[in-house]
Write an enzyme that holds these catalytic residues in place. Structure first.
Site, PDB file in Angstrom:
ATOM      1  N   ASN A 186     -26.051 -16.041  -5.832  1.00 33.00           N
ATOM      2  CA  ASN A 186     -27.193 -14.838  -5.741  1.00 33.00           C
ATOM      3  C   ASN A 186     -27.334 -14.442  -6.956  1.00 33.00           C
ATOM      4  O   ASN A 186     -26.558 -13.754  -7.415  1.00 33.00           O
ATOM      5  CB  ASN A 186     -26.447 -14.121  -4.903  1.00 33.00           C
ATOM      6  CG  ASN A 186     -27.201 -12.809  -4.860  1.00 33.00           C
ATOM      7  OD1 ASN A 186     -28.398 -12.656  -5.257  1.00 33.00           O
ATOM      8  ND2 ASN A 186     -26.636 -11.644  -4.238  1.00 33.00           N
ATOM      9  N   TRP A 187     -28.369 -14.644  -7.614  1.00 33.30           N
ATOM     10  CA  TRP A 187     -28.563 -14.494  -9.248  1.00 33.30           C
ATOM     11  C   TRP A 187     -29.001 -13.081  -9.345  1.00 33.30           C
ATOM     12  O   TRP A 187     -29.246 -12.760 -10.454  1.00 33.30           O
ATOM     13  CB  TRP A 187     -29.802 -15.339  -9.606  1.00 33.30           C
ATOM     14  CG  TRP A 187     -29.273 -16.991  -9.818  1.00 33.30           C
ATOM     15  CD1 TRP A 187     -28.013 -17.542  -9.325  1.00 33.30           C
ATOM     16  CD2 TRP A 187     -30.113 -17.905 -10.348  1.00 33.30           C
ATOM     17  NE1 TRP A 187     -28.179 -18.931  -9.572  1.00 33.30           N
ATOM     18  CE2 TRP A 187     -29.436 -19.076 -10.086  1.00 33.30           C
ATOM     19  CE3 TRP A 187     -31.276 -18.057 -10.763  1.00 33.30           C
ATOM     20  CZ2 TRP A 187     -29.794 -20.320 -10.506  1.00 33.30           C
ATOM     21  CZ3 TRP A 187     -31.852 -19.362 -11.395  1.00 33.30           C
ATOM     22  CH2 TRP A 187     -31.126 -20.532 -11.036  1.00 33.30           C
ATOM     23  N   LYS A 188     -29.412 -12.584  -8.293  1.00 39.12           N
ATOM     24  CA  LYS A 188     -29.721 -11.156  -8.124  1.00 39.12           C
ATOM     25  C   LYS A 188     -31.051 -10.932  -9.232  1.00 39.12           C
ATOM     26  O   LYS A 188     -31.787 -11.812  -9.394  1.00 39.12           O
ATOM     27  CB  LYS A 188     -28.583 -10.026  -8.718  1.00 39.12           C
ATOM     28  CG  LYS A 188     -27.298 -10.307  -7.693  1.00 39.12           C
ATOM     29  CD  LYS A 188     -26.236  -9.258  -7.865  1.00 39.12           C
ATOM     30  CE  LYS A 188     -25.221  -9.726  -6.891  1.00 39.12           C
ATOM     31  NZ  LYS A 188     -24.071  -8.731  -6.854  1.00 39.12           N
TER      32      LYS A 188
ATOM     33  N   HIS B 209     -27.587  -7.437   2.398  1.00 39.64           N
ATOM     34  CA  HIS B 209     -26.866  -7.046   0.924  1.00 39.64           C
ATOM     35  C   HIS B 209     -26.549  -5.804   0.900  1.00 39.64           C
ATOM     36  O   HIS B 209     -27.214  -5.268   0.989  1.00 39.64           O
ATOM     37  CB  HIS B 209     -27.364  -8.144  -0.236  1.00 39.64           C
ATOM     38  CG  HIS B 209     -26.243  -8.110  -1.158  1.00 39.64           C
ATOM     39  ND1 HIS B 209     -26.058  -7.057  -2.085  1.00 39.64           N
ATOM     40  CD2 HIS B 209     -25.481  -9.346  -1.633  1.00 39.64           C
ATOM     41  CE1 HIS B 209     -25.102  -7.548  -3.141  1.00 39.64           C
ATOM     42  NE2 HIS B 209     -24.848  -8.756  -2.632  1.00 39.64           N
TER      43      HIS B 209
ATOM     44  N   GLU C 225     -26.299  -4.191  -2.001  1.00 39.36           N
ATOM     45  CA  GLU C 225     -27.526  -3.409  -2.746  1.00 39.36           C
ATOM     46  C   GLU C 225     -28.769  -3.451  -2.059  1.00 39.36           C
ATOM     47  O   GLU C 225     -29.425  -2.428  -2.416  1.00 39.36           O
ATOM     48  CB  GLU C 225     -27.440  -4.420  -3.986  1.00 39.36           C
ATOM     49  CG  GLU C 225     -26.340  -4.459  -4.886  1.00 39.36           C
ATOM     50  CD  GLU C 225     -25.914  -5.848  -5.703  1.00 39.36           C
ATOM     51  OE1 GLU C 225     -26.884  -6.659  -5.951  1.00 39.36           O
ATOM     52  OE2 GLU C 225     -24.836  -6.076  -6.129  1.00 39.36           O
TER      53      GLU C 225
ATOM     54  N   GLU D   1     -18.578  -9.453   2.343  1.00 42.77           N
ATOM     55  CA  GLU D   1     -18.584  -9.092   0.899  1.00 42.77           C
ATOM     56  C   GLU D   1     -17.899  -7.574   0.889  1.00 42.77           C
ATOM     57  O   GLU D   1     -18.797  -6.651   1.057  1.00 42.77           O
ATOM     58  CB  GLU D   1     -19.793  -9.033   0.297  1.00 42.77           C
ATOM     59  CG  GLU D   1     -20.351 -10.426   0.235  1.00 42.77           C
ATOM     60  CD  GLU D   1     -21.320 -10.325  -0.922  1.00 42.77           C
ATOM     61  OE1 GLU D   1     -21.228 -11.196  -1.574  1.00 42.77           O
ATOM     62  OE2 GLU D   1     -22.545  -9.812  -0.867  1.00 42.77           O
TER      63      GLU D   1
ATOM     64  N   GLY E 176     -18.986  -7.252  -8.138  1.00 44.25           N
ATOM     65  CA  GLY E 176     -19.218  -7.119  -9.623  1.00 44.25           C
ATOM     66  C   GLY E 176     -18.067  -6.275 -10.315  1.00 44.25           C
ATOM     67  O   GLY E 176     -18.378  -6.007 -11.318  1.00 44.25           O
TER      68      GLY E 176
ATOM     69  N   SER F 211     -16.568 -10.887  -6.724  1.00 39.89           N
ATOM     70  CA  SER F 211     -15.864 -11.187  -7.686  1.00 39.89           C
ATOM     71  C   SER F 211     -15.336 -12.736  -7.483  1.00 39.89           C
ATOM     72  O   SER F 211     -14.145 -12.772  -8.032  1.00 39.89           O
ATOM     73  CB  SER F 211     -14.863 -10.096  -8.194  1.00 39.89           C
ATOM     74  OG  SER F 211     -15.444  -9.063  -8.419  1.00 39.89           O
TER      75      SER F 211
ATOM     76  N   GLY G 151     -21.934 -14.102  -7.136  1.00 46.98           N
ATOM     77  CA  GLY G 151     -23.020 -13.308  -7.773  1.00 46.98           C
ATOM     78  C   GLY G 151     -22.997 -13.708  -9.184  1.00 46.98           C
ATOM     79  O   GLY G 151     -23.145 -14.820  -9.640  1.00 46.98           O
ATOM     80  N   GLY G 152     -22.130 -12.779 -10.274  1.00 44.34           N
ATOM     81  CA  GLY G 152     -21.828 -13.036 -11.489  1.00 44.34           C
ATOM     82  C   GLY G 152     -21.673 -14.283 -11.751  1.00 44.34           C
ATOM     83  O   GLY G 152     -22.120 -14.989 -12.820  1.00 44.34           O
TER      84      GLY G 152
HETATM   85  P1  PGA Z   1     -20.126 -10.905  -7.420  1.00 50.84           P
HETATM   86  O1  PGA Z   1     -21.286 -10.570  -6.391  1.00 50.84           O
HETATM   87  O2  PGA Z   1     -19.831 -12.228  -7.131  1.00 50.84           O
HETATM   88  O3  PGA Z   1     -20.804 -10.643  -8.800  1.00 50.84           O
HETATM   89  O4  PGA Z   1     -18.903  -9.943  -7.364  1.00 50.84           O
HETATM   90  C1  PGA Z   1     -21.104 -11.253  -5.076  1.00 50.84           C
HETATM   91  C2  PGA Z   1     -22.565 -10.628  -4.335  1.00 50.84           C
HETATM   92  O5  PGA Z   1     -22.987  -9.415  -4.606  1.00 50.84           O
HETATM   93  O6  PGA Z   1     -22.883 -11.408  -3.427  1.00 50.84           O
END
Ligand code: PGA
Length: 263
Positions: free
Chosen positions: A11-13, A97, A99, A177, A183, A221, A242-243
Site C-alpha cells: 500500500n503505497w498510500k 483502511h 486512514e 491492522e 506506521g 509496521s 505500507g512504509g
Molecule cells: P505500515 O502501514 O506498514 O506503514 O505500518 C500498513 C498499512 O497502513 O496498510
C-alpha cells in the site's frame, strides 16, 4: 485440506513521484521474477500512477490495486473516480483502511457497497479491520473487530456479499491492522495477532460457509525483520505493507517470507 495461497499487498498510500513509482514497479517486478516468489502480490500505487504501473506489470502475475474507488455511476461528481473506470486498469481494491475511516470519515455503508461492486466487477477485495490505541487499552478489541466485520454484512446487500464470498473465497481478503501499529514501528505480539486472526475467521463463519478459505493478512509496521515470525502464524496468510513497500528490496524480502507458506 483447504489451501490458502499467501498474499502480500504493498500500500503505497500518497507516496512516490511518477518516475519513482515506475522505478519501484520495475524493481519489484524484476526481483519477483528472479527470485521466483510464490506469493500472490498486489501493488496499490496512487491513482495517478496506476496506468504507468499497469503498463509495467501487466504481463506478470503481480496484481494492481486501487486504494479507494466510488461505487456511484458515472455522472456529476467533480473529482470522483468510480470502480467502473478503475476496473479497466485494476485487479484489486483496498476497502475500509483505517486512514479512510479516520481521515475521510468513511463508514460501513460505503464499504459494503464497495465490497459488492468490486465483486460484480471481478476485483479482488481486501477489507481492513483493526482496533485503535484507545480500544486496545480499554480491552474492546474483539468487540471492535466483530462490529467492523458484522457491519458490512448487516446492510440490505449483506446476503449478496455472503454469496459473493462463498462462490469465490479467494476474491475476499481480510487485513487485520491494529491502527496503533500502522506506521509507528510498533508490531502487535505474534500470539495476539494469531488470536485476533482466529477470532476474525470465527466471525466470518457467521456470515459465510467458507471462512477456512478466507485469507487474513496482518498489517502494521511489517518489515523484513518481523515478517518470518508473522508468516509462521497459523491463521495469518500474508501481509499488508505500507512504509516497507516503498523499498523494493524490503518488500520482496517480506513477499519471500510468506512465499513458502501455503496452508
Ligand atoms: P505500515 O502501514 O506498514 O506503514 O505500518 C500498513 C498499512 O497502513 O496498510
Amino acid at each position: 485440506m483447504a489451501e490458502r495461497r499467501p498474499i502480500v499487498g504493498g500500500n503505497w498510500k500518497m507516496n512516490t513521484t511518477r518516475a519513482g513509482a515506475k522505478q519501484l514497479c520495475d524493481s519489484v517486478l524484476r526481483g519477483f521474477t528472479e527470485r521466483k516468489i510464490d506469493t500472490e502480490v498486489v501493488l496499490y500505487p496512487p491513482y495517478l500512477w496506476l496506468t504507468d504501473a499497469g503498463d509495467l506489470i501487466n504481463a506478470s502475475s503481480i496484481k494492481l490495486g486501487a486504494q479507494d474507488g466510488l461505487t456511484e455511476e458515472n455522472g456529476a461528481i467533480t473529482g470522483g473516480i468510480n470502480l467502473t473506470m478503475l476496473s479497466e486498469v485494476i485487479d484489486a481494491l483496498l476497502i475500509g483502511h483505517s486512514e479512510r475511516r479516520n481521515i475521510f470519515n468513511e463508514t460501513a455503508d460505503k464499504f459494503s457497497r464497495q465490497l459488492i461492486a468490486a465483486s460484480d466487477l471481478g476485483l479482488l477485495r481486501t477489507y481492513c479491520v483493526g482496533e485503535d490505541h484507545t480500544q486496545q487499552e480499554t480491552g474492546s478489541t474483539y468487540e471492535v473487530l466483530a462490529e467492523q466485520i458484522g457491519s458490512v454484512f448487516a446492510g440490505e446487500e449483506g446476503e449478496q456479499l455472503s454469496h459473493s464470498i462463498d462462490s469465490n473465497p479467494p476474491s475476499f481478503v481480510i487485513a487485520y491492522e491494529p491502527v496503533w501499529a500502522i506506521g509507528t514501528g510498533l508490531v502487535a505480539q505474534p500470539n495476539d495477532v494469531q488470536d485476533r486472526a482466529e477470532f476474525i475467521r470465527a466471525e466470518i463463519s457467521k456470515y459465510c460457509d467458507v471462512s477456512d478459505l478466507i485469507r487474513i493478512q496482518y498489517g502494521g509496521s511489517v518489515n523484513q525483520k518481523n515478517a518470518d515470525e508473522l508468516a509462521a502464524l497459523t491463521d495469518i496468510d500474508g501481509a499488508l505493507v505500507g512504509g516497507a513497500s516503498l523499498n523494493a528490496e524490503e518488500f520482496l524480502a517480506i513477499c519471500e517470507a510468506f512465499s513458502t507458506n501455503s496452508r
